[in-house]
Structures are given as structure tokens and as C-alpha cells.
Design a protein around this motif. Structure first.
Motif, PDB file in Angstrom:
ATOM      1  N   HIS A  61       3.228  -2.665  -3.613  1.00  0.00           N
ATOM      2  CA  HIS A  61       2.600  -3.311  -1.901  1.00  0.00           C
ATOM      3  C   HIS A  61       3.397  -2.437  -1.291  1.00  0.00           C
ATOM      4  N   SER A  62       3.219  -2.209  -0.209  1.00  0.00           N
ATOM      5  CA  SER A  62       3.040  -1.877   1.163  1.00  0.00           C
ATOM      6  C   SER A  62       3.830  -1.902   1.881  1.00  0.00           C
ATOM      7  N   SER A  63       4.900  -2.123   2.772  1.00  0.00           N
ATOM      8  CA  SER A  63       5.510  -3.031   4.098  1.00  0.00           C
ATOM      9  C   SER A  63       4.023  -4.361   4.504  1.00  0.00           C
ATOM     10  N   LYS A  64       3.169  -3.804   4.403  1.00  0.00           N
ATOM     11  CA  LYS A  64       1.795  -4.290   4.555  1.00  0.00           C
ATOM     12  C   LYS A  64       1.648  -6.268   3.799  1.00  0.00           C
ATOM     13  N   ARG A  66       3.538  -7.087   1.919  1.00  0.00           N
ATOM     14  CA  ARG A  66       4.298  -7.662   1.525  1.00  0.00           C
ATOM     15  C   ARG A  66       4.715  -9.360   2.544  1.00  0.00           C
ATOM     16  N   HIS A 223      -3.677  -5.118  -2.732  1.00  0.00           N
ATOM     17  CA  HIS A 223      -3.482  -3.822  -2.341  1.00  0.00           C
ATOM     18  C   HIS A 223      -4.865  -2.568  -2.306  1.00  0.00           C
ATOM     19  N   THR A 226      -4.205  -2.481   1.919  1.00  0.00           N
ATOM     20  CA  THR A 226      -3.858  -2.073   3.094  1.00  0.00           C
ATOM     21  C   THR A 226      -2.893  -0.843   2.895  1.00  0.00           C
TER      22      THR A 226
END
Length: 226
Positions: A61-64, A66, A223, A226
């Protein structure tokens, strides 16, 4: 016969009031929180398990994405503990109820879809029409992709319900056959009892695997958006 077979899936009541809410809250009471400087073994194992799940789920996942880590870890712990709770004698498994599983699947799926439309509008809309599609097939593909999108939460809920229900029914049938064969044919009863024990071990694995699959699919939907 059918009434007895499916009696274990009927929501238990107390003085005419369903107590499924109390049953659902029971796994949360098992999760301990230590306030001491030195944790006990159960709390240490619990922390290790949470960190392992978070690492596996949040790796892609990206920061969003997570920001959903607490939600996904809580989800897999809740479903797993609820499934295991239903394998104990004289208990009730809430995840055999399609209404409850839909109540978990639809809000989580809707949240990921809305998140995608908010942050990745063009990419989310592009999923409805693959690049290079012939013009005559455009309306049909849009309809098919829309249907497949709305089927996702139903597939999540039905998969969990069907796997847990099928295992419980099979255990009930083999257990009844073993009990009947103890009088008729004890050697055969030993064989069926061995099968029942192996099936019980398999059901413990299925309970954890289905919790992982449900949460993993929600994580993959997240995923993609985002």
C-alpha cells in the motif's frame, strides 16, 4: 431432520431478545491489554501477531492505503476469533449469517470505491472501459464491468458464509453418524471419529484462512483505489 441440521445456525435468544451482539463482542474481551512494564506471554504473542498481520497487509500500500492499517488488522482479528469461537461446543458462529457478512463487506467495499473516485477519478473510471475496446462493444463492456464491481461485496460475504456453513454442516453430519455407529458398529465408528478429528483440524485452518482471504480481498480493493 432439516430443522435439527440447521438449528445451530439460528441466532440464539435470551428472554425473546437476540444475544448476537453479546456474542460478537466476546472476541474483543479475549484481546487483552497489558498495563504492566513486563508483558505476559499471551500479550507478547498478541503484539507479535498484530505486527505480522500489519506488515503483510500494508506491504503493497501507499501512504493513503496505510491509514487503513488499524481497520484491516481489526477486521482479520475479529473474523478469525469469531470463526474459531464457533468451533467450541455449545457456541454460535455469527459469520454463518449472510446478513452480518454483508454488513461487513458492503461498507468496506463502498469505502474503498469512494476513496478511489475521490483520489483517482480518471483511473477508477478507466476500469469500466479497457483501452482499445471496439466501439460496438463499449456499452456491453461498461455494463459488464459495472455488474462485476457491484458483485464484489456479495462475493466477499457469500464466500465467507458458504465456507464456514459448509464446514459446520459436514462436522454435524459426521458427528451424528459417529454417534449412531457407536452402537451399530464400533469399528466403523472409530473410523468416522478419526475423520471427524481430521475435519476439525481442517476447520481450524479454514477459520483462519477465510479471515485472511476476506481481509486480503478488501486490502486488494483498497490498493486498486489508492
Amino acid at each position: 431432520m432439516n430443522e435439527n441440521l440447521f438449528a445451530s445456525f439460528i441466532t440464539p435468544t435470551l428472554m425473546g431478545m437476540p444475544i448476537v451482539i453479546i456474542i460478537i463482542m466476546l472476541p474483543a474481551a479475549i484481546m487483552t491489554s497489558s498495563k504492566r512494564l513486563v508483558n505476559n506471554r499471551f500479550h507478547t504473542f498478541q503484539q507479535w501477531l498484530v505486527k505480522l498481520i500489519a506488515k503483510q497487509m500494508m506491504m503493497i500500500h501507499s501512504s493513503k492505503g496505510r491509514t487503513w492499517s488499524l481497520m484491516l488488522v481489526s477486521l482479520i482479528m475479529f473474523i478469525g476469533s469469531t470463526n474459531l469461537l464457533g468451533l467450541l461446543p455449545y457456541t454460535f458462529t455469527p459469520t454463518t449469517q449472510l446478513s452480518m457478512n454483508l454488513g461487513m463487506a458492503i461498507p468496506l467495499w463502498a469505502g474503498t470505491v469512494l476513496l478511489g473516485f475521490r483520489h483517482k477519478m480518471k483511473s477508477s473510471l478507466a476500469h469500466f472501459l479497457p483501452q482499445g475496446t471496439p466501439i460496438p462493444l463499449i456499452p456491453m463492456l461498461i455494463i459488464i464491468e459495472t455488474i462485476s464491481l457491484f458483485i464484489q461485496p456479495l462475493a466477499l460475504a457469500v464466500r465467507l458464509t458458504a465456507n464456514i456453513t459448509a464446514g459446520h454442516l459436514l462436522m454435524h453430519l459426521i458427528g451424528g453418524a459417529t454417534l449412531a455407529l457407536t452402537i451399530i458398529s464400533p469399528p466403523t465408528a472409530i473410523i468416522t471419529f478419526t475423520i471427524l478429528m481430521l475435519l476439525t483440524i481442517l476447520e481450524f485452518a479454514v477459520a483462519l484462512i477465510q479471515a485472511y482471504v476476506f481481509t486480503l480481498l478488501v486490502s486488494l480493493y483498497l490498493h486498486d483505489n489508492t
